[in-house]
Design a protein around this motif. Structure first.
Motif, PDB file in Angstrom:
ATOM      1  N   UNK A 201       0.840  -1.203   0.000  1.00  0.00           N
ATOM      2  CA  UNK A 201       0.000   0.000   0.000  1.00  0.00           C
ATOM      3  C   UNK A 201       0.872   1.250   0.000  1.00  0.00           C
ATOM      4  N   UNK A 202       1.976   1.220   0.762  1.00  0.00           N
ATOM      5  CA  UNK A 202       2.897   2.368   0.761  1.00  0.00           C
ATOM      6  C   UNK A 202       3.441   2.616  -0.638  1.00  0.00           C
ATOM      7  N   UNK A 203       3.723   1.553  -1.372  1.00  0.00           N
ATOM      8  CA  UNK A 203       4.201   1.696  -2.748  1.00  0.00           C
ATOM      9  C   UNK A 203       3.127   2.345  -3.619  1.00  0.00           C
ATOM     10  N   UNK A 204       1.866   1.920  -3.447  1.00  0.00           N
ATOM     11  CA  UNK A 204       0.773   2.505  -4.226  1.00  0.00           C
ATOM     12  C   UNK A 204       0.571   3.977  -3.877  1.00  0.00           C
ATOM     13  N   UNK A 205       0.708   4.321  -2.596  1.00  0.00           N
ATOM     14  CA  UNK A 205       0.564   5.715  -2.167  1.00  0.00           C
ATOM     15  C   UNK A 205       1.655   6.574  -2.807  1.00  0.00           C
ATOM     16  N   UNK A 206       2.882   6.066  -2.834  1.00  0.00           N
ATOM     17  CA  UNK A 206       3.975   6.802  -3.478  1.00  0.00           C
ATOM     18  C   UNK A 206       3.675   7.015  -4.959  1.00  0.00           C
ATOM     19  N   UNK A 207       3.161   5.978  -5.609  1.00  0.00           N
ATOM     20  CA  UNK A 207       2.810   6.087  -7.026  1.00  0.00           C
ATOM     21  C   UNK A 207       1.742   7.153  -7.226  1.00  0.00           C
ATOM     22  N   UNK A 208       0.745   7.206  -6.357  1.00  0.00           N
ATOM     23  CA  UNK A 208      -0.314   8.209  -6.458  1.00  0.00           C
ATOM     24  C   UNK A 208       0.256   9.622  -6.333  1.00  0.00           C
ATOM     25  N   UNK A 209       1.178   9.785  -5.402  1.00  0.00           N
ATOM     26  CA  UNK A 209       1.748  11.121  -5.192  1.00  0.00           C
ATOM     27  C   UNK A 209       2.603  11.547  -6.383  1.00  0.00           C
ATOM     28  N   UNK A 221      -3.921   0.928  -9.659  1.00  0.00           N
ATOM     29  CA  UNK A 221      -3.283   0.961  -8.343  1.00  0.00           C
ATOM     30  C   UNK A 221      -3.127  -0.450  -7.773  1.00  0.00           C
ATOM     31  N   UNK A 222      -4.162  -1.256  -7.921  1.00  0.00           N
ATOM     32  CA  UNK A 222      -4.084  -2.628  -7.428  1.00  0.00           C
ATOM     33  C   UNK A 222      -2.960  -3.391  -8.123  1.00  0.00           C
ATOM     34  N   UNK A 223      -2.817  -3.151  -9.430  1.00  0.00           N
ATOM     35  CA  UNK A 223      -1.738  -3.804 -10.176  1.00  0.00           C
ATOM     36  C   UNK A 223      -0.379  -3.328  -9.684  1.00  0.00           C
ATOM     37  N   UNK A 224      -0.250  -2.017  -9.390  1.00  0.00           N
ATOM     38  CA  UNK A 224       1.006  -1.482  -8.853  1.00  0.00           C
ATOM     39  C   UNK A 224       1.355  -2.140  -7.521  1.00  0.00           C
ATOM     40  N   UNK A 225       0.315  -2.474  -6.741  1.00  0.00           N
ATOM     41  CA  UNK A 225       0.532  -3.090  -5.429  1.00  0.00           C
ATOM     42  C   UNK A 225       0.611  -4.609  -5.514  1.00  0.00           C
ATOM     43  N   UNK A 228      -5.067  -8.288  -5.759  1.00  0.00           N
ATOM     44  CA  UNK A 228      -6.370  -8.317  -6.406  1.00  0.00           C
ATOM     45  C   UNK A 228      -7.117  -7.037  -6.046  1.00  0.00           C
ATOM     46  N   UNK A 229      -8.125  -6.691  -6.818  1.00  0.00           N
ATOM     47  CA  UNK A 229      -8.855  -5.449  -6.582  1.00  0.00           C
ATOM     48  C   UNK A 229      -9.509  -5.458  -5.204  1.00  0.00           C
ATOM     49  N   UNK A 230     -10.139  -6.561  -4.822  1.00  0.00           N
ATOM     50  CA  UNK A 230     -10.820  -6.611  -3.525  1.00  0.00           C
ATOM     51  C   UNK A 230      -9.823  -6.533  -2.368  1.00  0.00           C
ATOM     52  N   UNK A 231      -8.685  -7.228  -2.494  1.00  0.00           N
ATOM     53  CA  UNK A 231      -7.669  -7.183  -1.434  1.00  0.00           C
ATOM     54  C   UNK A 231      -7.068  -5.786  -1.328  1.00  0.00           C
ATOM     55  N   UNK A 232      -6.856  -5.147  -2.486  1.00  0.00           N
ATOM     56  CA  UNK A 232      -6.292  -3.800  -2.470  1.00  0.00           C
ATOM     57  C   UNK A 232      -7.222  -2.830  -1.747  1.00  0.00           C
ATOM     58  N   UNK A 233      -8.503  -2.857  -2.068  1.00  0.00           N
ATOM     59  CA  UNK A 233      -9.462  -1.958  -1.408  1.00  0.00           C
ATOM     60  C   UNK A 233      -9.459  -2.184   0.103  1.00  0.00           C
ATOM     61  N   UNK A 243     -11.033   5.253   1.480  1.00  0.00           N
ATOM     62  CA  UNK A 243     -10.977   4.581   0.182  1.00  0.00           C
ATOM     63  C   UNK A 243      -9.876   5.192  -0.676  1.00  0.00           C
ATOM     64  N   UNK A 244      -9.397   4.473  -1.705  1.00  0.00           N
ATOM     65  CA  UNK A 244      -8.370   5.034  -2.594  1.00  0.00           C
ATOM     66  C   UNK A 244      -8.796   6.336  -3.260  1.00  0.00           C
ATOM     67  N   UNK A 245     -10.054   6.433  -3.698  1.00  0.00           N
ATOM     68  CA  UNK A 245     -10.507   7.646  -4.383  1.00  0.00           C
ATOM     69  C   UNK A 245     -10.577   8.829  -3.420  1.00  0.00           C
ATOM     70  N   UNK A 246     -11.056   8.590  -2.199  1.00  0.00           N
ATOM     71  CA  UNK A 246     -11.098   9.682  -1.225  1.00  0.00           C
ATOM     72  C   UNK A 246      -9.689  10.116  -0.850  1.00  0.00           C
TER      73      UNK A 246
END
Length: 305
Positions: A201-209, A221-225, A228-233, A243-246
């Motif tokens: 998740x930290x890796x995905x957050x860095x990617x978002x920033x 984002x799930x692929x970056x992490x 699976x989509x459900x596990x990522x959420x 949530x990721x969008x918020x």
């Protein structure tokens, strides 16, 4: 550096010595970025309103006064001699609850470099965290005098700019090592996990920033992490409290606020730089998060300082 800066005054506790060092370098209310990129100092002469902000991976230490941080459903308070460790970049709401002109709120924020933490842990032969452990994204602990002394020496080093680039990395390594064996150790060692959910998740957050203005899909984002989509959420909400969008929306609005405050941009320009296509939507979202439209919010911030 003279003798009074090299060591705390006789009779001062480690916390008081750190407060004195911060007060000397942050003589006016506000947030003060120092010559050391990872270190900022903070002073408030009175209690503040709750303000949304983002805490980076790092260690926040209160040396004088009290502060409260709201994260999801949790309310965390920390007082002199206590510290808050965040292991992933987190949007929170924070406010100073005890401060005055006579006894201002004094604090520091030291951003931590994951590579330095990993290097220190490897040199110390520390075990990795268990991937099955639940992530602890934010924690408050009391700091021992030795760590407080290291932080005070780091602040004092600002008085010696010629030595700062040579000695600061050594003190930062000492601080990382002490954190890895102190009360925060179990939380900090999450960074050492072998592809733990928190690490992903930290890796995905860095990617978002790093891609703050780009259109984004949760599937990407799930692929970056590598989840699976459900596990990522599920893990994203467990780590960040939303949530990721918020989270992305708050990240964009926080970045826009910094652009407005530090670069004197108009709202439309700042909105575009963080990925908003609609200036009116940006203004609505900004008002919901910060309680006022951009220009009124900036006036309020500048008057508060």
């Amino acid at each position: 550096m003279n003798g009074s800066m090299a060591a705390p005054a006789l009779g001062l506790s480690a916390t008081d010595a750190l407060a004195a060092a911060i007060a000397r370098h942050a003589a006016r209310p506000g947030d003060h970025q120092t010559a050391l990129a990872a270190l900022s100092l903070h002073r408030r002469n009175g209690p503040t309103e709750p303000i949304p902000c983002t805490y980076p991976l790092g260690l926040a230490v209160t040396a004088q006064g009290d502060k409260q941080v709201l994260f999801g459903e949790r309310v965390l308070g920390y007082r002199p001699g206590q510290s808050m460790l965040t292991t992933v970049e987190l949007p929170v709401v924070s406010h100073v609850t005890r401060a005055s002109v006579r006894e201002p709120y004094l604090a520091l924020l030291l951003r931590l470099d994951p590579r330095s933490v990993l290097a220190a842990a490897a040199a110390m032969k520390l075990p990795r965290s268990d991937p099955a452990d639940a992530p602890v994204e934010i924690s408050v602990e009391r700091l021992d005098p030795a760590l407080l002394d290291a932080l005070r020496r780091l602040v004092d080093l600002l008085d010696e700019p010629a030595l700062l680039p040579h000695l600061a990395p050594l003190i930062q390594q000492e601080i990382a090592a002490r954190l890895l064996v102190g009360p925060h150790a179990a939380h900090l060692r999450q960074l050492l996990g072998d592809r733990t959910p928190a690490e992903r998740i930290a890796h995905a957050v860095t990617w978002m920033k790093e891609n703050i203005a780009s259109p984004i899909r949760i599937e990407t984002l799930a692929a970056e992490a590598h989840m699976s989509l459900s596990a990522f959420r599920q893990h994203f909400r467990a780590v960040t409290g939303m949530s990721p969008l918020k989270y992305r929306k708050q990240l964009r609005l926080q970045e826009a606020r910094q652009l407005l405050l530090n670069r004197n941009l108009d709202a439309g320009r700042a909105a575009g730089l963080v990925g908003y296509e609609s200036a009116s939507q940006f203004s609505r979202d900004y008002s919901r998060l910060f309680g006022a439209p951009p220009q009124r919010d900036l006036r309020r911030l500048r008057e508060a300082v």
